[in-house]
Design a protein around this motif. Structure first.
Motif, PDB file in Angstrom:
ATOM      1  N   CYS A   1     -26.356 -15.958 -19.457  1.00  0.00           N
ATOM      2  CA  CYS A   1     -27.157 -15.624 -18.283  1.00  0.00           C
ATOM      3  C   CYS A   1     -26.615 -16.405 -17.085  1.00  0.00           C
ATOM      4  CB  CYS A   1     -28.608 -16.000 -18.562  1.00  0.00           C
ATOM      5  SG  CYS A   1     -29.726 -15.786 -17.180  1.00  0.00           S
ATOM      6  N   ASN A   2     -26.605 -15.775 -15.938  1.00  0.00           N
ATOM      7  CA  ASN A   2     -26.146 -16.412 -14.703  1.00  0.00           C
ATOM      8  C   ASN A   2     -27.128 -16.115 -13.580  1.00  0.00           C
ATOM      9  OD1 ASN A   2     -24.530 -15.562 -11.994  1.00  0.00           O
ATOM     10  ND2 ASN A   2     -23.695 -17.446 -12.851  1.00  0.00           N
ATOM     11  N   ALA A   3     -27.320 -17.089 -12.712  1.00  0.00           N
ATOM     12  CA  ALA A   3     -28.183 -16.863 -11.549  1.00  0.00           C
ATOM     13  C   ALA A   3     -27.651 -17.646 -10.366  1.00  0.00           C
ATOM     14  CB  ALA A   3     -29.611 -17.286 -11.859  1.00  0.00           C
ATOM     15  N   GLN A   4     -27.729 -17.033  -9.200  1.00  0.00           N
ATOM     16  CA  GLN A   4     -27.338 -17.680  -7.950  1.00  0.00           C
ATOM     17  C   GLN A   4     -28.617 -18.227  -7.317  1.00  0.00           C
ATOM     18  OE1 GLN A   4     -25.379 -14.543  -5.821  1.00  0.00           O
ATOM     19  NE2 GLN A   4     -23.593 -14.540  -7.168  1.00  0.00           N
ATOM     20  N   ILE A   5     -28.741 -19.552  -7.343  1.00  0.00           N
ATOM     21  CA  ILE A   5     -30.007 -20.199  -7.004  1.00  0.00           C
ATOM     22  C   ILE A   5     -29.863 -21.173  -5.844  1.00  0.00           C
ATOM     23  CG2 ILE A   5     -31.789 -21.780  -7.888  1.00  0.00           C
ATOM     24  CD1 ILE A   5     -31.341 -20.542 -10.652  1.00  0.00           C
ATOM     25  N   ARG A   6     -30.870 -21.120  -4.989  1.00  0.00           N
ATOM     26  CA  ARG A   6     -31.000 -22.105  -3.906  1.00  0.00           C
ATOM     27  C   ARG A   6     -32.206 -22.969  -4.281  1.00  0.00           C
ATOM     28  NH1 ARG A   6     -29.007 -21.225   1.214  1.00  0.00           N
ATOM     29  NH2 ARG A   6     -28.870 -18.994   0.775  1.00  0.00           N
TER      30      ARG A   6
ATOM     31  N   VAL B   1     -34.871 -16.868 -18.717  1.00  0.00           N
ATOM     32  CA  VAL B   1     -35.837 -17.359 -17.746  1.00  0.00           C
ATOM     33  C   VAL B   1     -35.254 -18.573 -17.034  1.00  0.00           C
ATOM     34  CG1 VAL B   1     -37.028 -18.713 -19.509  1.00  0.00           C
ATOM     35  CG2 VAL B   1     -38.177 -18.185 -17.370  1.00  0.00           C
ATOM     36  N   ALA B   2     -35.369 -18.579 -15.724  1.00  0.00           N
ATOM     37  CA  ALA B   2     -34.940 -19.707 -14.911  1.00  0.00           C
ATOM     38  C   ALA B   2     -36.158 -20.559 -14.574  1.00  0.00           C
ATOM     39  CB  ALA B   2     -34.278 -19.213 -13.634  1.00  0.00           C
ATOM     40  N   SER B   3     -36.019 -21.878 -14.755  1.00  0.00           N
ATOM     41  CA  SER B   3     -37.137 -22.777 -14.489  1.00  0.00           C
ATOM     42  C   SER B   3     -36.638 -24.015 -13.770  1.00  0.00           C
ATOM     43  CB  SER B   3     -37.826 -23.170 -15.798  1.00  0.00           C
ATOM     44  OG  SER B   3     -36.940 -23.870 -16.638  1.00  0.00           O
ATOM     45  N   GLY B   4     -37.590 -24.756 -13.193  1.00  0.00           N
ATOM     46  CA  GLY B   4     -37.247 -25.977 -12.493  1.00  0.00           C
ATOM     47  C   GLY B   4     -37.486 -25.835 -11.006  1.00  0.00           C
ATOM     48  N   SER B   5     -36.780 -26.655 -10.248  1.00  0.00           N
ATOM     49  CA  SER B   5     -36.948 -26.668  -8.806  1.00  0.00           C
ATOM     50  C   SER B   5     -36.152 -25.519  -8.175  1.00  0.00           C
ATOM     51  CB  SER B   5     -36.474 -28.003  -8.232  1.00  0.00           C
ATOM     52  OG  SER B   5     -36.591 -28.029  -6.833  1.00  0.00           O
ATOM     53  N   ILE B   6     -36.829 -24.423  -7.929  1.00  0.00           N
ATOM     54  CA  ILE B   6     -36.166 -23.218  -7.436  1.00  0.00           C
ATOM     55  C   ILE B   6     -36.822 -22.761  -6.139  1.00  0.00           C
ATOM     56  CG2 ILE B   6     -35.676 -20.788  -7.889  1.00  0.00           C
ATOM     57  CD1 ILE B   6     -35.615 -21.501 -10.878  1.00  0.00           C
ATOM     58  N   PHE B   7     -36.015 -22.627  -5.071  1.00  0.00           N
ATOM     59  CA  PHE B   7     -36.535 -22.063  -3.837  1.00  0.00           C
ATOM     60  C   PHE B   7     -36.376 -20.553  -3.834  1.00  0.00           C
ATOM     61  CE2 PHE B   7     -37.825 -21.706   0.449  1.00  0.00           C
ATOM     62  CZ  PHE B   7     -36.957 -20.830   1.072  1.00  0.00           C
ATOM     63  N   SER B   8     -35.177 -20.096  -4.203  1.00  0.00           N
ATOM     64  CA  SER B   8     -34.953 -18.652  -4.253  1.00  0.00           C
ATOM     65  C   SER B   8     -33.812 -18.337  -5.210  1.00  0.00           C
ATOM     66  CB  SER B   8     -34.630 -18.085  -2.868  1.00  0.00           C
ATOM     67  OG  SER B   8     -33.409 -18.610  -2.392  1.00  0.00           O
TER      68      SER B   8
ATOM     69  N   ARG C   1     -25.886 -21.829  -5.369  1.00  0.00           N
ATOM     70  CA  ARG C   1     -24.863 -22.136  -6.363  1.00  0.00           C
ATOM     71  C   ARG C   1     -25.173 -21.421  -7.671  1.00  0.00           C
ATOM     72  NH1 ARG C   1     -25.426 -27.670  -9.649  1.00  0.00           N
ATOM     73  NH2 ARG C   1     -24.615 -26.182 -11.176  1.00  0.00           N
ATOM     74  N   ASP C   2     -24.142 -21.320  -8.487  1.00  0.00           N
ATOM     75  CA  ASP C   2     -24.266 -20.643  -9.774  1.00  0.00           C
ATOM     76  C   ASP C   2     -24.840 -21.581 -10.835  1.00  0.00           C
ATOM     77  OD1 ASP C   2     -21.286 -18.708  -9.309  1.00  0.00           O
ATOM     78  OD2 ASP C   2     -23.359 -17.992  -9.446  1.00  0.00           O
ATOM     79  N   TYR C   3     -25.767 -21.041 -11.599  1.00  0.00           N
ATOM     80  CA  TYR C   3     -26.289 -21.729 -12.773  1.00  0.00           C
ATOM     81  C   TYR C   3     -26.071 -20.839 -13.987  1.00  0.00           C
ATOM     82  CZ  TYR C   3     -28.579 -25.117  -9.744  1.00  0.00           C
ATOM     83  OH  TYR C   3     -28.827 -26.113  -8.822  1.00  0.00           O
ATOM     84  N   TRP C   4     -25.859 -21.494 -15.141  1.00  0.00           N
ATOM     85  CA  TRP C   4     -25.557 -20.771 -16.367  1.00  0.00           C
ATOM     86  C   TRP C   4     -26.487 -21.190 -17.492  1.00  0.00           C
ATOM     87  CZ3 TRP C   4     -21.833 -17.009 -16.497  1.00  0.00           C
ATOM     88  CH2 TRP C   4     -20.946 -16.961 -15.416  1.00  0.00           C
ATOM     89  N   GLY C   5     -26.798 -20.232 -18.358  1.00  0.00           N
ATOM     90  CA  GLY C   5     -27.490 -20.549 -19.583  1.00  0.00           C
ATOM     91  C   GLY C   5     -26.517 -21.067 -20.631  1.00  0.00           C
ATOM     92  N   GLN C   6     -27.048 -21.423 -21.784  1.00  0.00           N
ATOM     93  CA  GLN C   6     -26.238 -22.018 -22.834  1.00  0.00           C
ATOM     94  C   GLN C   6     -25.510 -20.964 -23.669  1.00  0.00           C
ATOM     95  OE1 GLN C   6     -29.447 -21.502 -23.015  1.00  0.00           O
ATOM     96  NE2 GLN C   6     -29.900 -20.745 -25.089  1.00  0.00           N
TER      97      GLN C   6
END
Length: 121
Positions: free
Chosen positions: A95-100, A23-30, A108-113
């Motif tokens: 887990c990886n997500a490309q988040i704006r 699950v991705a959380s925080g300040s996420i636009f898309s 940019r890329d974000y990664w889980g632990q």
């Protein structure tokens, strides 16, 4: 601040199944592409599966027919159903997500632990 948190790893016997969730959380636009990578000891991190906003998927040849990736755009989650697991699937899965984060910020890329998956009898 954006965080990706994985769950669902563990120890399973060959032929068994596991389901990973992120699950991705925080300040996420898309969120554009979400995916799963894995890294086994002594090996490079490799793409396992990815899914775009529209549901289009891409799988590594080694997992085709055994793994299924899915996502819930409303909940910012991505799942990986892993069936017919083999010892060579043993690795840390990321887990990886490309988040704006805003409408004007670059993607940019974000990664889980990472979560450990061990396939062994």
């Amino acid at each position: 601040q954006v965080q990706l948190v994985e769950s669902g790893g563990g120890l399973v016997q060959p032929g068994g199944s596991l389901r990973l969730s992120c699950v991705a959380s925080g300040s996420i636009f898309s969120i554009n592409v979400m995916g799963w990578y894995r890294q086994a000891p002594g090996k490079q991190r490799e793409l396992v599966a990815a899914i775009n906003k529209g549901g289009g998927t891409n799988y590594a040849d080694s997992v085709k027919g055994r793994y299924t990736i899915s996502r819930d755009n409303a909940k910012n989650t991505v799942n990986l159903q892993m069936n017919s697991l083999k010892p060579e699937d043993t690795a840390v899965y990321y887990c990886n997500a490309q988040i704006r984060v805003t409408i004007v910020s670059p993607e940019r890329d974000y990664w889980g632990q990472g979560t450990q998956v061990t396939v062994s009898s």
